[in-house]
Design a protein around this motif. Structure first.
Motif, short mmCIF file in Angstrom:
data_model
loop_
_atom_site.label_atom_id
_atom_site.label_comp_id
_atom_site.label_asym_id
_atom_site.label_seq_id
_atom_site.Cartn_x
_atom_site.Cartn_y
_atom_site.Cartn_z
N SER A 13 -3.67 -0.10 -9.07
CA SER A 13 -2.98 0.86 -8.50
C SER A 13 -3.46 0.92 -6.80
O SER A 13 -4.64 1.16 -6.69
CB SER A 13 -3.39 2.14 -9.13
N THR A 14 -2.32 0.91 -5.94
CA THR A 14 -2.72 1.18 -4.73
C THR A 14 -1.66 2.30 -4.14
O THR A 14 -0.92 2.67 -4.51
CB THR A 14 -2.34 -0.34 -3.78
N THR A 15 -2.23 2.60 -2.86
CA THR A 15 -1.30 3.56 -2.11
C THR A 15 0.12 3.36 -2.08
O THR A 15 0.84 4.15 -2.02
CB THR A 15 -1.92 4.05 -0.72
N ASP A 16 0.33 1.90 -2.09
CA ASP A 16 1.88 1.43 -2.08
C ASP A 16 2.34 1.26 -3.34
O ASP A 16 3.43 0.32 -3.55
CB ASP A 16 1.81 0.04 -1.25
N GLY A 17 1.75 1.80 -4.41
CA GLY A 17 2.25 1.54 -5.60
C GLY A 17 1.49 0.49 -6.55
O GLY A 17 0.21 0.08 -6.19
#
Ligand code: ADP
Ligand code: MG
Length: 212
Positions: A13-17
Motif C-alpha cells: 500500500s502506497t500513497t499512490d494506491g
C-alpha cells in the motif's frame, strides 16, 4: 531440501494506491538445482527473493522450504530456521563498513553460535581467495572481492538454500565466472541456488530458468 511456492502474491500500500509487486507465482525446486529467476527491472524479482528468504511476509500464498511453511512460524522460529537453512546474498552486498573482512564473514555467528567460528571464517576467506584482505575493511576492496565476501558470509552457517539478488550485476565477466562457478559447485554438492538476475551472461550458467 526442496522449495515449494504456492500462489505467492505481494502487494504494497502506497500513497499512490496499491502496488502489486508479485502476483500469483507458483514453482517447485528440488535439491541440486541451480535456478535463474529473470525478468525486467521492477517485475518483482527482489520482492520474491525476500519472501523466499523468510525476510518478507507474502500478502497471500505460501513458501515451503523442506516441508516447513515459513510464514506459519513465529518470528523467533523463523529466524532460527533462516540461520539453519538459508544464505542470502544482497544486491548491494550489505557488508558492515567498520568491520574487517574476517569479521564480516563471521557475522552470521551473531544469529547462531558456531564452534570454531574464527577458523571457519579464515577457511572461507581462503576458499574465496580473500586471505590477503582479511584484516582490511570493505571500502578498500574491489567490487569482485566484495561480492566474494558477501558469498563467504552467506555460506558461513552452511545453508542448504542460497539466494542471490543480481549477484553479477556489478561484476565483469571474469568475476561473474568465479561467482557462478561457486554457485554451480554449491548445487552440485546437493544445495539449491536461486539467483535473481536480468544478466543474460549469468543466465547461461544456470540449469533452469523461471521467467517472472
Ligand atoms: N516496499 C515497497 N513499497 C512499495 N512498492 C514496492 C516496495 N518494494 C517493491 N515495490 C514495487 O514493487 C515492484 C517490484 O519491485 P522489485 O521486487 O524491487 O522488482 P525487481 O527486483 O524485479 O526490479 C516495483 O514496482 C517496486 O516499485
Ligand atoms: Mg531487484
Amino acid at each position: 531440501m526442496s522449495v515449494v511456492i504456492k500462489d505467492l502474491t505481494k502487494t504494497f500500500s502506497t500513497t499512490d494506491g496499491v502496488v502489486t509487486a508479485v502476483e500469483n507465482i507458483n514453482f517447485e525446486i528440488q535439491p541440486g538445482e541451480f535456478v535463474g529467476v529473470h525478468g525486467p527491472s521492477g517485475c518483482g524479482k527482489s520482492t520474491l527473493l525476500l519472501m523466499l528468504g523468510s525476510l518478507l511476509k507474502p500478502t497471500t500464498g505460501s513458501v515451503e522450504i523442506n516441508g516447513v511453511d515459513l510464514y506459519s512460524l513465529n518470528n523467533r522460529q523463523r529466524t532460527n530456521f533462516r540461520a539453519d537453512n538459508i544464505g542470502f546474498i544482497f544486491q548491494e552486498f550489505h557488508l558492515i563498513p567498520y568491520l574487517n573482512i574476517h569479521a564480516n564473514i563471521m557475522l552470521p555467528s551473531v544469529a547462531k553460535a558456531v564452534q570454531g567460528a574464527d577458523e571457519r571464517a579464515t577457511e572461507l576467506a581462503e576458499k574465496f581467495n580473500l586471505s590477503a584482505r582479511i584484516s582490511h575493511v570493505p571500502s578498500t576492496l574491489s567490487v569482485g572481492e566484495k561480492q566474494r565476501v558477501a558469498m563467504a558470509r552467506a555460506l558461513f552457517l552452511s545453508p542448504k538454500l542460497l539466494l542471490a539478488d543480481e549477484p553479477t550485476g556489478n561484476l565483469d565477466q571474469e568475476n561473474s565466472h568465479i561467482i557462478l562457478d561457486h554457485f554451480k559447485q554449491f548445487a552440485d554438492d546437493g544445495g539449491i541456488v536461486i539467483m535473481v538476475t536480468h544478466d543474460a551472461f549469468a543466465l547461461k550458467a544456470v540449469a533452469r530458468t523461471i521467467a517472472l
